[in-house]
Design a protein around this motif. Structure first.
Motif, PDB file in Angstrom:
ATOM      1  N   GLU A 119       0.852  -1.189   0.000  1.00  0.00           N
ATOM      2  CA  GLU A 119       0.000   0.000   0.000  1.00  0.00           C
ATOM      3  C   GLU A 119       0.886   1.237   0.000  1.00  0.00           C
ATOM      4  O   GLU A 119       2.097   1.149   0.225  1.00  0.00           O
ATOM      5  CB  GLU A 119      -0.902   0.005   1.236  1.00  0.00           C
ATOM      6  N   ALA A 120       0.287   2.381  -0.232  1.00  0.00           N
ATOM      7  CA  ALA A 120       1.048   3.634  -0.223  1.00  0.00           C
ATOM      8  C   ALA A 120       1.689   3.838   1.144  1.00  0.00           C
ATOM      9  O   ALA A 120       1.027   3.718   2.179  1.00  0.00           O
ATOM     10  CB  ALA A 120       0.139   4.800  -0.562  1.00  0.00           C
ATOM     11  N   ALA A 121       2.987   4.113   1.155  1.00  0.00           N
ATOM     12  CA  ALA A 121       3.686   4.358   2.413  1.00  0.00           C
ATOM     13  C   ALA A 121       3.209   5.677   3.020  1.00  0.00           C
ATOM     14  O   ALA A 121       2.808   6.597   2.301  1.00  0.00           O
ATOM     15  CB  ALA A 121       5.189   4.408   2.165  1.00  0.00           C
ATOM     16  N   THR A 122       3.271   5.753   4.346  1.00  0.00           N
ATOM     17  CA  THR A 122       2.897   6.997   5.023  1.00  0.00           C
ATOM     18  C   THR A 122       3.786   8.136   4.541  1.00  0.00           C
ATOM     19  O   THR A 122       3.320   9.245   4.290  1.00  0.00           O
ATOM     20  CB  THR A 122       3.035   6.836   6.554  1.00  0.00           C
ATOM     21  N   TRP A 123       5.085   7.843   4.411  1.00  0.00           N
ATOM     22  CA  TRP A 123       6.040   8.786   3.836  1.00  0.00           C
ATOM     23  C   TRP A 123       6.994   8.033   2.919  1.00  0.00           C
ATOM     24  O   TRP A 123       7.396   6.902   3.217  1.00  0.00           O
ATOM     25  CB  TRP A 123       6.864   9.482   4.930  1.00  0.00           C
ATOM     26  N   ARG A 124       7.347   8.658   1.819  1.00  0.00           N
ATOM     27  CA  ARG A 124       8.395   8.142   0.934  1.00  0.00           C
ATOM     28  C   ARG A 124       9.565   9.120   0.973  1.00  0.00           C
ATOM     29  O   ARG A 124       9.357  10.346   0.936  1.00  0.00           O
ATOM     30  CB  ARG A 124       7.886   8.015  -0.509  1.00  0.00           C
ATOM     31  N   ALA A 151       1.907  10.506   2.011  1.00  0.00           N
ATOM     32  CA  ALA A 151       0.790   9.890   1.287  1.00  0.00           C
ATOM     33  C   ALA A 151      -0.420  10.822   1.324  1.00  0.00           C
ATOM     34  O   ALA A 151      -1.180  10.901   0.366  1.00  0.00           O
ATOM     35  CB  ALA A 151       0.448   8.540   1.904  1.00  0.00           C
ATOM     36  N   ASP A 152      -0.568  11.549   2.433  1.00  0.00           N
ATOM     37  CA  ASP A 152      -1.660  12.515   2.586  1.00  0.00           C
ATOM     38  C   ASP A 152      -1.279  13.797   1.839  1.00  0.00           C
ATOM     39  O   ASP A 152      -0.384  14.538   2.274  1.00  0.00           O
ATOM     40  CB  ASP A 152      -1.884  12.800   4.072  1.00  0.00           C
TER      41      ASP A 152
END
Length: 197
Positions: A119-124, A151-152
């Motif tokens: 899933e999309a990481a909280t932060w990349r 991600a937000d």
């Protein structure tokens, strides 16, 4: 006919012996990493859940001439390759691994990874190293910039850069590896400080 075969075989044997002699006189290669991964034992780590924050570290981008297994020093405009030492992997892989491990030490309750996540990481985190030089006198310089992408989409993108200078012995490949590790550990600490809490 037998005489002709012997005449052809003798020079071929001579070349083979010459090549074998050259190979045996070459110094043995040593392979280096940027250090042994350190951290808590897996059994002592907290369990992860579906809500565990994830930080995904993208593979570090290095200048092309550095992103090899060659261990090199800079002698002004000239790049000098070691004839006795090599990195165990491409340097970008080793740098990414070390940064990931260093950041993970500070975040035992989060998933810090340099591997794909479902899933999309909280932060990349994307890291570009534009200069990673150690000269023949032992001066070491690392210039880098990085971005922390949430991600937000409502949260801001964090952008930072660093210019790190240190020095040390370059009398052996092990010393060069140690000095490069020191630069990467300092960089990892600065990247870690820029991560949103």
């Amino acid at each position: 006919m037998t005489f002709q075969i012997r005449r052809l075989a003798l020079p071929a044997m001579g070349v083979s012996l010459l090549l074998a002699g050259c190979a045996s006189s070459a110094p043995p290669l040593s392979f280096y990493t940027l250090g042994t991964p350190n951290g808590p034992a897996a059994a002592s780590l907290p369990s992860l859940s579906a809500h565990t924050p994830t930080v995904q570290i993208a593979r570090v981008v290095l200048p092309d001439y550095m992103d090899t297994q060659d261990m090199v020093l800079r002698d002004q405009e000239k790049i000098v390759r070691s004839d006795k030492g090599r990195w165990a992997t491409r340097l970008s892989v080793g740098v990414t691994d070390l940064i990931t491990n260093q950041i993970a030490l500070s975040h035992p309750d989060e998933l810090i990874t340099d591997q794909p996540v479902p899933e999309a990481a909280t932060w990349r985190v994307q890291i570009n190293i534009s200069r990673f030089d150690i000269d023949t006198h032992g001066q070491a310089i690392l210039d880098a910039n990085w971005s922390v992408l949430p991600a937000d989409m409502k949260q801001p993108i964090v952008k930072q850069r660093a210019h790190i200078v240190t020095s040390g012995s370059v009398s052996s490949d092990a010393n060069v590896a140690s000095l490069m590790r020191k630069l990467v550990v300092i960089l990892a600490g600065q990247i870690n400080s820029s991560l949103p809490s």
